[in-house]
Design a protein around this motif. Structure first.
Motif, PDB file in Angstrom:
ATOM      1  N   ILE A 281     -31.993 -56.718  42.446  1.00 44.94           N
ATOM      2  CA  ILE A 281     -31.244 -56.166  43.578  1.00 44.94           C
ATOM      3  C   ILE A 281     -30.316 -55.045  43.121  1.00 44.94           C
ATOM      4  O   ILE A 281     -30.275 -53.959  43.725  1.00 44.94           O
ATOM      5  CB  ILE A 281     -30.457 -57.284  44.283  1.00 44.94           C
ATOM      6  CG1 ILE A 281     -31.410 -58.253  44.979  1.00 44.94           C
ATOM      7  CG2 ILE A 281     -29.471 -56.698  45.297  1.00 44.94           C
ATOM      8  CD1 ILE A 281     -30.721 -59.465  45.563  1.00 44.94           C
ATOM      9  N   TYR A 282     -29.566 -55.296  42.036  1.00 41.81           N
ATOM     10  CA  TYR A 282     -28.637 -54.273  41.550  1.00 41.81           C
ATOM     11  C   TYR A 282     -29.381 -53.035  41.046  1.00 41.81           C
ATOM     12  O   TYR A 282     -28.917 -51.897  41.225  1.00 41.81           O
ATOM     13  CB  TYR A 282     -27.751 -54.846  40.447  1.00 41.81           C
ATOM     14  CG  TYR A 282     -26.679 -55.780  40.956  1.00 41.81           C
ATOM     15  CD1 TYR A 282     -25.847 -55.407  42.006  1.00 41.81           C
ATOM     16  CD2 TYR A 282     -26.499 -57.050  40.392  1.00 41.81           C
ATOM     17  CE1 TYR A 282     -24.867 -56.261  42.480  1.00 41.81           C
ATOM     18  CE2 TYR A 282     -25.522 -57.909  40.863  1.00 41.81           C
ATOM     19  CZ  TYR A 282     -24.711 -57.511  41.912  1.00 41.81           C
ATOM     20  OH  TYR A 282     -23.740 -58.360  42.390  1.00 41.81           O
ATOM     21  N   PHE A 283     -30.527 -53.236  40.417  1.00 39.89           N
ATOM     22  CA  PHE A 283     -31.308 -52.092  39.954  1.00 39.89           C
ATOM     23  C   PHE A 283     -31.774 -51.233  41.127  1.00 39.89           C
ATOM     24  O   PHE A 283     -31.709 -49.998  41.076  1.00 39.89           O
ATOM     25  CB  PHE A 283     -32.516 -52.567  39.146  1.00 39.89           C
ATOM     26  CG  PHE A 283     -33.478 -51.461  38.797  1.00 39.89           C
ATOM     27  CD1 PHE A 283     -33.186 -50.572  37.770  1.00 39.89           C
ATOM     28  CD2 PHE A 283     -34.662 -51.303  39.504  1.00 39.89           C
ATOM     29  CE1 PHE A 283     -34.058 -49.539  37.454  1.00 39.89           C
ATOM     30  CE2 PHE A 283     -35.540 -50.278  39.193  1.00 39.89           C
ATOM     31  CZ  PHE A 283     -35.240 -49.392  38.167  1.00 39.89           C
ATOM     32  N   LEU A 284     -32.232 -51.883  42.198  1.00 38.26           N
ATOM     33  CA  LEU A 284     -32.673 -51.130  43.375  1.00 38.26           C
ATOM     34  C   LEU A 284     -31.515 -50.371  44.011  1.00 38.26           C
ATOM     35  O   LEU A 284     -31.672 -49.224  44.450  1.00 38.26           O
ATOM     36  CB  LEU A 284     -33.309 -52.086  44.385  1.00 38.26           C
ATOM     37  CG  LEU A 284     -34.656 -52.695  43.991  1.00 38.26           C
ATOM     38  CD1 LEU A 284     -35.116 -53.689  45.053  1.00 38.26           C
ATOM     39  CD2 LEU A 284     -35.705 -51.616  43.787  1.00 38.26           C
ATOM     40  N   VAL A 285     -30.339 -51.013  44.075  1.00 39.88           N
ATOM     41  CA  VAL A 285     -29.172 -50.333  44.649  1.00 39.88           C
ATOM     42  C   VAL A 285     -28.798 -49.110  43.814  1.00 39.88           C
ATOM     43  O   VAL A 285     -28.533 -48.016  44.351  1.00 39.88           O
ATOM     44  CB  VAL A 285     -27.985 -51.310  44.748  1.00 39.88           C
ATOM     45  CG1 VAL A 285     -26.710 -50.568  45.120  1.00 39.88           C
ATOM     46  CG2 VAL A 285     -28.274 -52.398  45.773  1.00 39.88           C
ATOM     47  N   VAL A 286     -28.779 -49.262  42.492  1.00 40.36           N
ATOM     48  CA  VAL A 286     -28.444 -48.144  41.612  1.00 40.36           C
ATOM     49  C   VAL A 286     -29.473 -47.022  41.737  1.00 40.36           C
ATOM     50  O   VAL A 286     -29.127 -45.836  41.821  1.00 40.36           O
ATOM     51  CB  VAL A 286     -28.336 -48.632  40.152  1.00 40.36           C
ATOM     52  CG1 VAL A 286     -28.210 -47.446  39.202  1.00 40.36           C
ATOM     53  CG2 VAL A 286     -27.140 -49.549  39.984  1.00 40.36           C
ATOM     54  N   TRP A 287     -30.738 -47.388  41.776  1.00 41.35           N
ATOM     55  CA  TRP A 287     -31.787 -46.375  41.836  1.00 41.35           C
ATOM     56  C   TRP A 287     -31.747 -45.609  43.165  1.00 41.35           C
ATOM     57  O   TRP A 287     -31.851 -44.372  43.180  1.00 41.35           O
ATOM     58  CB  TRP A 287     -33.156 -47.022  41.638  1.00 41.35           C
ATOM     59  CG  TRP A 287     -34.297 -46.085  41.919  1.00 41.35           C
ATOM     60  CD1 TRP A 287     -35.145 -46.097  42.975  1.00 41.35           C
ATOM     61  CD2 TRP A 287     -34.679 -44.951  41.122  1.00 41.35           C
ATOM     62  NE1 TRP A 287     -36.039 -45.074  42.895  1.00 41.35           N
ATOM     63  CE2 TRP A 287     -35.777 -44.341  41.768  1.00 41.35           C
ATOM     64  CE3 TRP A 287     -34.203 -44.402  39.939  1.00 41.35           C
ATOM     65  CZ2 TRP A 287     -36.415 -43.216  41.267  1.00 41.35           C
ATOM     66  CZ3 TRP A 287     -34.830 -43.274  39.432  1.00 41.35           C
ATOM     67  CH2 TRP A 287     -35.920 -42.699  40.090  1.00 41.35           C
ATOM     68  N   VAL A 288     -31.589 -46.323  44.275  1.00 44.24           N
ATOM     69  CA  VAL A 288     -31.558 -45.662  45.577  1.00 44.24           C
ATOM     70  C   VAL A 288     -30.361 -44.722  45.680  1.00 44.24           C
ATOM     71  O   VAL A 288     -30.477 -43.579  46.150  1.00 44.24           O
ATOM     72  CB  VAL A 288     -31.535 -46.714  46.705  1.00 44.24           C
ATOM     73  CG1 VAL A 288     -31.242 -46.054  48.049  1.00 44.24           C
ATOM     74  CG2 VAL A 288     -32.865 -47.452  46.772  1.00 44.24           C
ATOM     75  N   ASN A 289     -29.187 -45.173  45.229  1.00 45.59           N
ATOM     76  CA  ASN A 289     -28.003 -44.313  45.294  1.00 45.59           C
ATOM     77  C   ASN A 289     -28.108 -43.136  44.338  1.00 45.59           C
ATOM     78  O   ASN A 289     -27.673 -42.023  44.670  1.00 45.59           O
ATOM     79  CB  ASN A 289     -26.753 -45.140  44.973  1.00 45.59           C
ATOM     80  CG  ASN A 289     -26.296 -45.979  46.146  1.00 45.59           C
ATOM     81  OD1 ASN A 289     -25.595 -45.514  47.034  1.00 45.59           O
ATOM     82  ND2 ASN A 289     -26.713 -47.232  46.168  1.00 45.59           N
ATOM     83  N   ALA A 290     -28.680 -43.347  43.149  1.00 45.02           N
ATOM     84  CA  ALA A 290     -28.836 -42.246  42.205  1.00 45.02           C
ATOM     85  C   ALA A 290     -29.786 -41.194  42.753  1.00 45.02           C
ATOM     86  O   ALA A 290     -29.547 -39.983  42.613  1.00 45.02           O
ATOM     87  CB  ALA A 290     -29.342 -42.776  40.861  1.00 45.02           C
ATOM     88  N   ALA A 291     -30.862 -41.639  43.392  1.00 46.03           N
ATOM     89  CA  ALA A 291     -31.821 -40.684  43.948  1.00 46.03           C
ATOM     90  C   ALA A 291     -31.247 -39.961  45.159  1.00 46.03           C
ATOM     91  O   ALA A 291     -31.403 -38.744  45.316  1.00 46.03           O
ATOM     92  CB  ALA A 291     -33.118 -41.401  44.319  1.00 46.03           C
ATOM     93  N   THR A 292     -30.552 -40.721  46.042  1.00 46.22           N
ATOM     94  CA  THR A 292     -30.055 -40.131  47.284  1.00 46.22           C
ATOM     95  C   THR A 292     -28.875 -39.200  47.052  1.00 46.22           C
ATOM     96  O   THR A 292     -28.793 -38.116  47.649  1.00 46.22           O
ATOM     97  CB  THR A 292     -29.640 -41.241  48.266  1.00 46.22           C
ATOM     98  OG1 THR A 292     -30.751 -42.116  48.469  1.00 46.22           O
ATOM     99  CG2 THR A 292     -29.218 -40.651  49.597  1.00 46.22           C
ATOM    100  N   ASN A 293     -27.945 -39.601  46.192  1.00 49.05           N
ATOM    101  CA  ASN A 293     -26.706 -38.835  46.009  1.00 49.05           C
ATOM    102  C   ASN A 293     -26.696 -37.941  44.775  1.00 49.05           C
ATOM    103  O   ASN A 293     -25.791 -37.116  44.641  1.00 49.05           O
ATOM    104  CB  ASN A 293     -25.513 -39.802  45.924  1.00 49.05           C
ATOM    105  CG  ASN A 293     -25.368 -40.647  47.161  1.00 49.05           C
ATOM    106  OD1 ASN A 293     -25.537 -40.156  48.270  1.00 49.05           O
ATOM    107  ND2 ASN A 293     -25.073 -41.924  46.993  1.00 49.05           N
ATOM    108  N   GLY A 294     -27.649 -38.108  43.873  1.00 41.34           N
ATOM    109  CA  GLY A 294     -27.632 -37.315  42.648  1.00 41.34           C
ATOM    110  C   GLY A 294     -28.873 -36.487  42.429  1.00 41.34           C
ATOM    111  O   GLY A 294     -28.822 -35.256  42.352  1.00 41.34           O
TER     112      GLY A 294
END
Length: 341
Positions: A281-294
């Motif tokens: 779950i935490y990996f998916l949250v980090v990946w989605v935010n990194a892709a969307t905001n970075g």
């Protein structure tokens, strides 16, 4: 009173991410005026991530000095900084200075940092303040937060982008023959309204958010704001006994108490997840935010460059509109499926 609180909560959420969202949707016009050109989104991505220093400092203050941080003062400060930065952006967004022998948009970068600091810090200050209100007003706040991206996107679509066309341009070489050299140059048409007017809209939205926060602080704390209403709407109200104390019979009181306990019992069950599920779950949250905001914003110019400035303008504006629309839909059509081992 309830309707007024809903309006104030929505207007308060309007100032959460309006500045950063406004900068992103305005970039298709800014890249043609600033010396960084199509590399500008890469610079902004780094600056916005550096602004996460604000939430880090607030978190450290809560951990190291609990109870010492005045949330109201912090919100007043960041909203005032946001308004001042937007006002300065109107006059200095296109000013450049020479740094290391090259022209750079120093004023724009500095003001972008302060605007990003405001928006990033709002994530850890606005919501704790809204937690003082009943849960139904927090939903309204999230709608206002969605509008902080939706309204700038709609304004950018109404503003339009300066359409470009190639025109023949002649230049005299200046020799004895006065020979003329013809070449093609890009000519940009003006949008429907200028960048300064767009930034003025951002100032107005930030002022509305500050005025809404002042209104929420000055409203009298009636029963709508009492702690008895801080439970979710799915749980039965426990304030009915306080309206007319001593009137209810013992049987009715016990029946009401049993009803409350039966309704609230499912809320006490906490889902248990394994370490593997939590890590996933935490990996998916980090990946989605990194892709969307970075990742995606920084390469958006390069992916849209072959299709021209109009495609870049539409993709930036529609992406800003689509995000809050999707969040609003997910708020009413919730679908939570825990990971299975």
């Amino acid at each position: 009173m309830a309707l007024l609180l809903h309006l104030l909560a929505c207007a308060f959420g309007l100032g959460s991410w309006v500045a950063v969202n406004g900068l992103w949707v305005e970039l298709p016009l800014i890249v043609n005026a600033l010396p960084e050109g199509w590399e500008l989104p890469s610079y902004l991505t780094v600056i916005i991530q550096l602004a996460n220093l604000g939430p880090l400092l607030v978190t450290l203050m809560h951990k190291l000095c609990p109870g010492r941080l005045n949330e109201h003062a912090v919100i007043y400060a960041i909203l005032s900084i946001g308004i001042l930065s937007c006002i300065l952006l109107i006059f200095f967004w296109d000013k450049t200075t020479i740094v290391a022998g090259a022209s750079h948009s120093t004023a724009f970068f500095i003001l972008t940092f302060f605007l990003s600091l405001v928006d990033c810090t709002s994530s850890v200050t606005f919501l704790p303040f809204m937690m003082q209100l009943p849960a139904k007003y927090i939903t309204t706040y999230f709608i206002g937060e969605g509008l902080s991206g939706f309204i700038p996107g709609v304004l950018a679509l109404a503003q339009g982008v300066g359409m470009a066309k190639c025109v023949n341009s002649s230049q005299t070489l200046g020799n004895y023959t006065d020979e003329e050299v013809w070449s093609l140059q890009t000519e940009y048409h003006s949008p429907n309204f200028s960048t300064q007017v767009f930034f003025s809209f951002l100032v107005a939205m930030m002022c509305i958010s500050l005025a809404a926060f002042v209104g929420l602080n000055r409203l009298p704390r009636t029963f709508e704001l009492s702690t008895a209403n801080l439970v979710p709407d799915t749980v039965g109200s426990v304030s009915s006994g306080f309206d007319n104390p001593g009137v209810e019979a013992d049987g009715e009181g016990e029946k009401s108490q049993r009803t409350v306990e039966e309704k609230s019992r499912p809320l006490l069950v906490e889902a248990q997840h394994s370490m593997y599920q939590l890590a996933c779950i935490y990996f998916l949250v980090v990946w989605v935010n990194a892709a969307t905001n970075g990742l995606l914003p920084s390469v958006q110019t390069y992916s849209c460059m072959p299709y021209g400035n109009l495609a870049y303008h539409l993709s930036a504006a529609l992406a800003s509109v689509a995000n809050p629309v999707a969040c609003t839909i997910a708020m009413f059509f919730q679908n939570r499926c825990p990971l299975k081992s």
